[in-house]
Motif scaffolding. Structure first.
Motif, PDB file in Angstrom:
ATOM      1  N   GLY A 129       0.806  -1.209   0.000  1.00  0.00           N
ATOM      2  CA  GLY A 129       0.000   0.000   0.000  1.00  0.00           C
ATOM      3  C   GLY A 129       0.838   1.257   0.000  1.00  0.00           C
ATOM      4  N   THR A 130       0.159   2.382   0.138  1.00  0.00           N
ATOM      5  CA  THR A 130       0.841   3.671   0.120  1.00  0.00           C
ATOM      6  C   THR A 130       0.858   4.333   1.499  1.00  0.00           C
ATOM      7  OG1 THR A 130      -1.227   4.777  -0.517  1.00  0.00           O
ATOM      8  CG2 THR A 130       0.255   4.071  -2.293  1.00  0.00           C
ATOM      9  N   ALA A 131       0.121   3.787   2.439  1.00  0.00           N
ATOM     10  CA  ALA A 131       0.059   4.380   3.777  1.00  0.00           C
ATOM     11  C   ALA A 131       1.350   4.110   4.542  1.00  0.00           C
ATOM     12  CB  ALA A 131      -1.129   3.816   4.547  1.00  0.00           C
ATOM     13  N   ASP A 132       1.706   5.037   5.406  1.00  0.00           N
ATOM     14  CA  ASP A 132       2.886   4.862   6.248  1.00  0.00           C
ATOM     15  C   ASP A 132       2.609   3.825   7.335  1.00  0.00           C
ATOM     16  OD1 ASP A 132       4.630   6.673   5.057  1.00  0.00           O
ATOM     17  OD2 ASP A 132       3.845   8.367   6.214  1.00  0.00           O
ATOM     18  N   PRO A 133       3.651   3.151   7.800  1.00  0.00           N
ATOM     19  CA  PRO A 133       3.484   2.281   8.972  1.00  0.00           C
ATOM     20  C   PRO A 133       3.014   3.115  10.166  1.00  0.00           C
ATOM     21  CG  PRO A 133       5.610   1.916   7.919  1.00  0.00           C
ATOM     22  CD  PRO A 133       5.034   3.140   7.300  1.00  0.00           C
ATOM     23  N   LYS A 134       2.161   2.519  10.988  1.00  0.00           N
ATOM     24  CA  LYS A 134       1.666   3.222  12.173  1.00  0.00           C
ATOM     25  C   LYS A 134       2.521   2.847  13.372  1.00  0.00           C
ATOM     26  CE  LYS A 134      -3.119   3.678  10.620  1.00  0.00           C
ATOM     27  NZ  LYS A 134      -4.549   3.384  10.913  1.00  0.00           N
ATOM     28  N   LEU A 135       3.219   3.832  13.894  1.00  0.00           N
ATOM     29  CA  LEU A 135       4.076   3.640  15.054  1.00  0.00           C
ATOM     30  C   LEU A 135       3.620   4.550  16.191  1.00  0.00           C
ATOM     31  CD1 LEU A 135       7.597   3.673  13.328  1.00  0.00           C
ATOM     32  CD2 LEU A 135       6.216   1.677  13.919  1.00  0.00           C
ATOM     33  N   ASP A 136       4.084   4.255  17.393  1.00  0.00           N
ATOM     34  CA  ASP A 136       3.840   5.152  18.512  1.00  0.00           C
ATOM     35  C   ASP A 136       4.664   6.425  18.364  1.00  0.00           C
ATOM     36  OD1 ASP A 136       2.162   3.236  19.613  1.00  0.00           O
ATOM     37  OD2 ASP A 136       3.779   2.320  20.785  1.00  0.00           O
ATOM     38  N   SER A 137       5.848   6.300  17.785  1.00  0.00           N
ATOM     39  CA  SER A 137       6.723   7.449  17.572  1.00  0.00           C
ATOM     40  C   SER A 137       6.235   8.276  16.387  1.00  0.00           C
ATOM     41  CB  SER A 137       8.159   6.981  17.301  1.00  0.00           C
ATOM     42  OG  SER A 137       8.631   6.170  18.347  1.00  0.00           O
ATOM     43  N   ALA A 138       6.342   9.574  16.510  1.00  0.00           N
ATOM     44  CA  ALA A 138       5.976  10.458  15.403  1.00  0.00           C
ATOM     45  C   ALA A 138       6.932  10.242  14.232  1.00  0.00           C
ATOM     46  CB  ALA A 138       6.027  11.911  15.857  1.00  0.00           C
ATOM     47  N   LEU A 139       6.381  10.231  13.036  1.00  0.00           N
ATOM     48  CA  LEU A 139       7.204  10.015  11.854  1.00  0.00           C
ATOM     49  C   LEU A 139       7.850  11.323  11.413  1.00  0.00           C
ATOM     50  CD1 LEU A 139       5.117   7.461   9.746  1.00  0.00           C
ATOM     51  CD2 LEU A 139       6.937   7.059  11.421  1.00  0.00           C
ATOM     52  N   PHE A 141      11.880  13.057  11.041  1.00  0.00           N
ATOM     53  CA  PHE A 141      13.141  12.415  10.696  1.00  0.00           C
ATOM     54  C   PHE A 141      14.371  13.277  10.956  1.00  0.00           C
ATOM     55  CE2 PHE A 141       9.790  10.245   8.456  1.00  0.00           C
ATOM     56  CZ  PHE A 141      10.072   8.920   8.757  1.00  0.00           C
ATOM     57  N   ASP A 142      14.296  14.105  12.002  1.00  0.00           N
ATOM     58  CA  ASP A 142      15.537  14.689  12.470  1.00  0.00           C
ATOM     59  C   ASP A 142      16.271  13.609  13.270  1.00  0.00           C
ATOM     60  OD1 ASP A 142      14.364  14.566  15.040  1.00  0.00           O
ATOM     61  OD2 ASP A 142      13.632  16.613  14.886  1.00  0.00           O
ATOM     62  N   ARG A 143      17.432  13.910  13.766  1.00  0.00           N
ATOM     63  CA  ARG A 143      18.260  12.874  14.393  1.00  0.00           C
ATOM     64  C   ARG A 143      17.580  12.239  15.614  1.00  0.00           C
ATOM     65  NH1 ARG A 143      23.423  11.807  13.524  1.00  0.00           N
ATOM     66  NH2 ARG A 143      23.640  13.797  12.420  1.00  0.00           N
ATOM     67  N   ALA A 144      17.064  13.064  16.501  1.00  0.00           N
ATOM     68  CA  ALA A 144      16.461  12.531  17.733  1.00  0.00           C
ATOM     69  C   ALA A 144      15.224  11.692  17.425  1.00  0.00           C
ATOM     70  CB  ALA A 144      16.110  13.677  18.682  1.00  0.00           C
ATOM     71  N   ASP A 145      14.377  12.181  16.507  1.00  0.00           N
ATOM     72  CA  ASP A 145      13.169  11.429  16.178  1.00  0.00           C
ATOM     73  C   ASP A 145      13.500  10.131  15.447  1.00  0.00           C
ATOM     74  OD1 ASP A 145      11.026  13.018  17.230  1.00  0.00           O
ATOM     75  OD2 ASP A 145      11.487  14.517  15.709  1.00  0.00           O
ATOM     76  N   TRP A 146      14.505  10.164  14.581  1.00  0.00           N
ATOM     77  CA  TRP A 146      14.886   8.941  13.881  1.00  0.00           C
ATOM     78  C   TRP A 146      15.422   7.902  14.851  1.00  0.00           C
ATOM     79  CZ3 TRP A 146      13.911   5.624  10.571  1.00  0.00           C
ATOM     80  CH2 TRP A 146      14.854   4.714  10.075  1.00  0.00           C
ATOM     81  N   GLU A 147      16.137   8.330  15.875  1.00  0.00           N
ATOM     82  CA  GLU A 147      16.594   7.382  16.884  1.00  0.00           C
ATOM     83  C   GLU A 147      15.417   6.740  17.606  1.00  0.00           C
ATOM     84  OE1 GLU A 147      19.367   9.152  19.560  1.00  0.00           O
ATOM     85  OE2 GLU A 147      20.935   9.372  18.036  1.00  0.00           O
ATOM     86  N   ARG A 148      14.386   7.545  17.930  1.00  0.00           N
ATOM     87  CA  ARG A 148      13.210   6.995  18.597  1.00  0.00           C
ATOM     88  C   ARG A 148      12.469   6.017  17.690  1.00  0.00           C
ATOM     89  NH1 ARG A 148      13.183  12.082  21.330  1.00  0.00           N
ATOM     90  NH2 ARG A 148      12.208  13.156  19.579  1.00  0.00           N
ATOM     91  N   ILE A 149      12.336   6.367  16.419  1.00  0.00           N
ATOM     92  CA  ILE A 149      11.676   5.477  15.461  1.00  0.00           C
ATOM     93  C   ILE A 149      12.452   4.168  15.339  1.00  0.00           C
ATOM     94  CG2 ILE A 149      11.151   5.156  13.014  1.00  0.00           C
ATOM     95  CD1 ILE A 149      10.556   8.182  12.903  1.00  0.00           C
ATOM     96  N   ALA A 150      13.756   4.276  15.201  1.00  0.00           N
ATOM     97  CA  ALA A 150      14.584   3.077  15.036  1.00  0.00           C
ATOM     98  C   ALA A 150      14.500   2.180  16.258  1.00  0.00           C
ATOM     99  CB  ALA A 150      16.040   3.483  14.777  1.00  0.00           C
ATOM    100  N   GLU A 151      14.494   2.781  17.439  1.00  0.00           N
ATOM    101  CA  GLU A 151      14.390   1.969  18.656  1.00  0.00           C
ATOM    102  C   GLU A 151      13.038   1.269  18.724  1.00  0.00           C
ATOM    103  OE1 GLU A 151      15.014   2.312  23.498  1.00  0.00           O
ATOM    104  OE2 GLU A 151      15.070   4.109  22.255  1.00  0.00           O
ATOM    105  N   GLU A 152      11.975   1.952  18.338  1.00  0.00           N
ATOM    106  CA  GLU A 152      10.654   1.314  18.338  1.00  0.00           C
ATOM    107  C   GLU A 152      10.584   0.193  17.306  1.00  0.00           C
ATOM    108  OE1 GLU A 152       5.898   2.233  17.620  1.00  0.00           O
ATOM    109  OE2 GLU A 152       7.256   3.923  18.004  1.00  0.00           O
ATOM    110  N   LEU A 153      11.153   0.416  16.130  1.00  0.00           N
ATOM    111  CA  LEU A 153      11.175  -0.638  15.113  1.00  0.00           C
ATOM    112  C   LEU A 153      11.903  -1.878  15.633  1.00  0.00           C
ATOM    113  CD1 LEU A 153      11.883   1.497  11.919  1.00  0.00           C
ATOM    114  CD2 LEU A 153       9.756   0.272  12.443  1.00  0.00           C
ATOM    115  N   HIS A 154      12.990  -1.657  16.345  1.00  0.00           N
ATOM    116  CA  HIS A 154      13.724  -2.774  16.938  1.00  0.00           C
ATOM    117  C   HIS A 154      12.828  -3.545  17.910  1.00  0.00           C
ATOM    118  CE1 HIS A 154      16.546  -4.177  20.282  1.00  0.00           C
ATOM    119  NE2 HIS A 154      16.720  -5.010  19.292  1.00  0.00           N
ATOM    120  N   GLY A 155      12.160  -2.826  18.797  1.00  0.00           N
ATOM    121  CA  GLY A 155      11.287  -3.494  19.762  1.00  0.00           C
ATOM    122  C   GLY A 155      10.165  -4.257  19.093  1.00  0.00           C
ATOM    123  N   ARG A 156       9.530  -3.652  18.111  1.00  0.00           N
ATOM    124  CA  ARG A 156       8.418  -4.309  17.418  1.00  0.00           C
ATOM    125  C   ARG A 156       8.907  -5.506  16.594  1.00  0.00           C
ATOM    126  NH1 ARG A 156       3.495  -1.782  16.591  1.00  0.00           N
ATOM    127  NH2 ARG A 156       3.176   0.136  17.765  1.00  0.00           N
TER     128      ARG A 156
END
Length: 209
Positions: A129-139, A141-156
């Motif tokens: 599909g074209t929709a973004d993955p739904k995460l708890d972290s805001a999508l 993509f500055d450095r701090a937000d990307w770190e949070r996204i990456a950590e959540e992806l790891h956990g999931r």
């Protein structure tokens, strides 16, 4: 090393210098309160998980019961004289859940390969599909937000119990990894989370042993 320390000194062996001096000797496997010391659930280069032995034991019992139920469903469908189109998916899901249980057993017995979370977070993502993955972290993509996204992806990723979760998570990581600017993607902390996420997915998907 600086990036690892910024993550709160989670890496208990590879960065042993991150914390204070070694605490007084305690009864093996317990803290002063009689609970499992989280750090003892992770050795080598693993991260210490945010749970103790009691939670791990409960998760193991629950997941073993889930494997038993899944095996019963598979056996019933295999015995049905009318072939079921559900059977391939059931077998694939059973294989993933068995590997998840094997990982919990390794964590329990050897103090390594501990998943970062024991729950099964809701995950629904259409790789085509074209929709973004739904995460708890805001999508963002500055450095701090990307770190949070990456950590959540790891956990999931490490919490996947189905083949569809494994397959779609691989795609979601590929999609999101293209969003940050190159210098942000190269962030050491985020890169480690993404690498570990893919390692979990490969193991759960049976691509590694």
């Amino acid at each position: 090393m600086v990036a690892r320390r910024a993550l709160g000194c989670l890496f208990v062996a590879a960065v042993a210098a991150c914390g204070p001096a070694t605490p007084p000797a305690q009864t093996p496997g317990t803290s002063e309160q009689g609970l499992v010391n989280h750090a003892q659930l992770a050795t080598d280069d693993d991260s210490a998980p945010p749970y103790g032995r009691d939670e791990l034991d409960r998760a193991l019992a629950s997941e073993r019961a889930a494997v038993t139920r899944a095996k019963q469903v598979v056996a019933a469908d295999e015995a049905d004289p009318q072939p079921s189109d559900r059977l391939p998916g059931e077998l694939a899901d059973l294989a993933v859940r068995r590997r998840f249980v094997a990982g919990l057993e390794t964590c329990s017995n050897e103090g390594r390969s501990c998943p970062p979370r024991l729950d099964e977070p809701a995950w629904s993502y259409d790789p085509g599909g074209t929709a973004d993955p739904k995460l708890d972290s805001a999508l963002r993509f500055d450095r701090a937000d990307w770190e949070r996204i990456a950590e959540e992806l790891h956990g999931r990723a490490c919490a996947c119990r189905t083949a569809s979760c494994v397959d779609s998570m691989f795609v979601a990581i590929d999609v999101l990894e293209n969003r940050p600017m190159p210098d942000v993607v190269a962030d050491d902390a985020a890169s480690q989370w993404i690498t570990r996420a893919r390692e979990c997915l490969a193991r759960l998907g049976g691509q590694t042993h």
